[in-house]
Design a protein around this motif. Structure first.
Motif, PDB file in Angstrom:
ATOM      1  N   VAL A  28       0.943  -1.140  -0.045  1.00  0.00           N
ATOM      2  CA  VAL A  28      -0.367   0.489   0.198  1.00  0.00           C
ATOM      3  C   VAL A  28       0.993   1.206  -0.233  1.00  0.00           C
ATOM      4  N   GLU A  29       1.914   1.476   0.680  1.00  0.00           N
ATOM      5  CA  GLU A  29       3.161   2.264   1.112  1.00  0.00           C
ATOM      6  C   GLU A  29       3.418   2.404  -0.013  1.00  0.00           C
ATOM      7  N   LEU A  30       4.137   1.923  -1.160  1.00  0.00           N
ATOM      8  CA  LEU A  30       4.410   2.178  -2.328  1.00  0.00           C
ATOM      9  C   LEU A  30       3.817   2.245  -3.512  1.00  0.00           C
ATOM     10  N   ILE A  31       2.261   2.145  -3.331  1.00  0.00           N
ATOM     11  CA  ILE A  31       1.030   2.277  -4.534  1.00  0.00           C
ATOM     12  C   ILE A  31       0.913   4.202  -4.091  1.00  0.00           C
ATOM     13  N   VAL A  32       0.906   4.466  -2.595  1.00  0.00           N
ATOM     14  CA  VAL A  32       0.403   5.565  -2.015  1.00  0.00           C
ATOM     15  C   VAL A  32       2.486   6.204  -3.410  1.00  0.00           C
ATOM     16  N   ALA A  33       3.409   5.813  -2.656  1.00  0.00           N
ATOM     17  CA  ALA A  33       4.052   6.231  -3.658  1.00  0.00           C
ATOM     18  C   ALA A  33       4.301   7.019  -4.825  1.00  0.00           C
ATOM     19  N   THR A  34       3.484   5.255  -5.403  1.00  0.00           N
ATOM     20  CA  THR A  34       4.015   6.065  -7.081  1.00  0.00           C
ATOM     21  C   THR A  34       2.355   6.941  -7.087  1.00  0.00           C
ATOM     22  N   LEU A  35       1.159   7.411  -6.886  1.00  0.00           N
ATOM     23  CA  LEU A  35       0.644   7.937  -6.716  1.00  0.00           C
ATOM     24  C   LEU A  35       0.924   9.255  -6.779  1.00  0.00           C
ATOM     25  N   ALA A  36       2.063   9.322  -5.699  1.00  0.00           N
ATOM     26  CA  ALA A  36       2.405  10.588  -5.625  1.00  0.00           C
ATOM     27  C   ALA A  36       3.421  11.152  -6.549  1.00  0.00           C
ATOM     28  N   VAL A  37       3.665  10.200  -7.082  1.00  0.00           N
ATOM     29  CA  VAL A  37       4.969  10.128  -7.865  1.00  0.00           C
ATOM     30  C   VAL A  37       4.144  10.617  -8.911  1.00  0.00           C
ATOM     31  N   GLY A  38       2.990  10.412  -9.712  1.00  0.00           N
ATOM     32  CA  GLY A  38       2.188  10.214 -10.817  1.00  0.00           C
ATOM     33  C   GLY A  38       2.106  11.565 -10.552  1.00  0.00           C
ATOM     34  N   TRP A  39       1.605  12.048  -9.574  1.00  0.00           N
ATOM     35  CA  TRP A  39       0.606  13.576  -9.126  1.00  0.00           C
ATOM     36  C   TRP A  39       1.720  14.669  -9.417  1.00  0.00           C
ATOM     37  N   VAL A  40       3.024  14.497  -8.680  1.00  0.00           N
ATOM     38  CA  VAL A  40       3.801  15.643  -9.001  1.00  0.00           C
ATOM     39  C   VAL A  40       4.035  15.978 -10.738  1.00  0.00           C
ATOM     40  N   ARG A  41       4.694  14.540 -11.275  1.00  0.00           N
ATOM     41  CA  ARG A  41       5.048  14.567 -12.739  1.00  0.00           C
ATOM     42  C   ARG A  41       4.149  15.947 -13.681  1.00  0.00           C
ATOM     43  N   ARG A  42       2.616  14.920 -13.362  1.00  0.00           N
ATOM     44  CA  ARG A  42       1.632  15.698 -13.974  1.00  0.00           C
ATOM     45  C   ARG A  42       1.105  17.393 -13.752  1.00  0.00           C
ATOM     46  N   HIS A  43       1.834  17.924 -12.513  1.00  0.00           N
ATOM     47  CA  HIS A  43       1.607  19.154 -11.515  1.00  0.00           C
ATOM     48  C   HIS A  43       2.470  20.013 -12.441  1.00  0.00           C
ATOM     49  N   LYS A  44       4.034  19.278 -12.411  1.00  0.00           N
ATOM     50  CA  LYS A  44       5.290  19.468 -13.191  1.00  0.00           C
ATOM     51  C   LYS A  44       5.096  19.257 -14.419  1.00  0.00           C
ATOM     52  N   GLN A  45       4.528  19.240 -15.271  1.00  0.00           N
ATOM     53  CA  GLN A  45       4.025  19.506 -16.694  1.00  0.00           C
ATOM     54  C   GLN A  45       2.348  20.657 -17.059  1.00  0.00           C
ATOM     55  N   ARG A  46       2.002  20.762 -16.862  1.00  0.00           N
ATOM     56  CA  ARG A  46       1.105  21.942 -16.182  1.00  0.00           C
ATOM     57  C   ARG A  46       1.588  22.818 -16.216  1.00  0.00           C
ATOM     58  N   ILE A  47       2.131  22.616 -15.389  1.00  0.00           N
ATOM     59  CA  ILE A  47       3.517  24.135 -15.440  1.00  0.00           C
ATOM     60  C   ILE A  47       3.809  24.459 -16.259  1.00  0.00           C
TER      61      ILE A  47
END
Length: 135
Positions: free
Chosen positions: A111-130
């Motif tokens: 579960v922790e690894l899935i949470v970390a993966t989801l957070a990494v995905g969010w950060v990458r999408r957020h950076k691309q939007r910026i």
């Protein structure tokens, strides 16, 4: 948001491990503290405002907790009152009992690894939007 659901699952798993007390009072206290740490990440994610900081904090905490749980596995095998105590009973019941406890810990790691993966995905999408907004 899937990230919020993942952190909620982490809180629930840590709380369940703390409340069952299967590994003794010391480990239960540690799991309770971990549940509170998960709650702090959850509160940051659902609070209004820019979620970039809380998402990064969640990512770091999830990776740290996954590593922490992996490092705890050998300790639980030999801790008094934990699964090491099952060795005195012998037989296949010992293997099943030890595997059940480790299975719960491995579930938390997953579960922790899935949470970390989801957070990494969010950060990458957020950076691309910026980046796209700046161009």
């Amino acid at each position: 948001m899937l990230l919020v659901l993942g952190v909620t699952a982490s809180v629930a798993l840590h709380a369940q491990m703390a409340l069952t007390g299967a590994h003794g009072p010391g480990w239960s206290l540690l799991m309770g503290v971990m549940a509170l740490l998960c709650l702090s990440c959850l509160a940051g994610l659902v609070r209004a405002g820019d979620p970039a900081g809380p998402v990064r904090m969640t990512m770091g905490m999830a990776l740290a907790m996954a590593l922490g749980h992996v490092l705890l596995l050998p300790l639980l095998a030999g801790a008094p009152g934990a699964h090491g105590a099952h060795a005195a009973h012998g037989g296949e019941a010992t293997v099943a009992a030890a595997g059940a406890g480790h299975g719960g810990m491995l579930l938390v790691v997953g579960v922790e690894l899935i949470v970390a993966t989801l957070a990494v995905g969010w950060v990458r999408r957020h950076k691309q939007r910026i980046t796209y907004q700046a161009v």
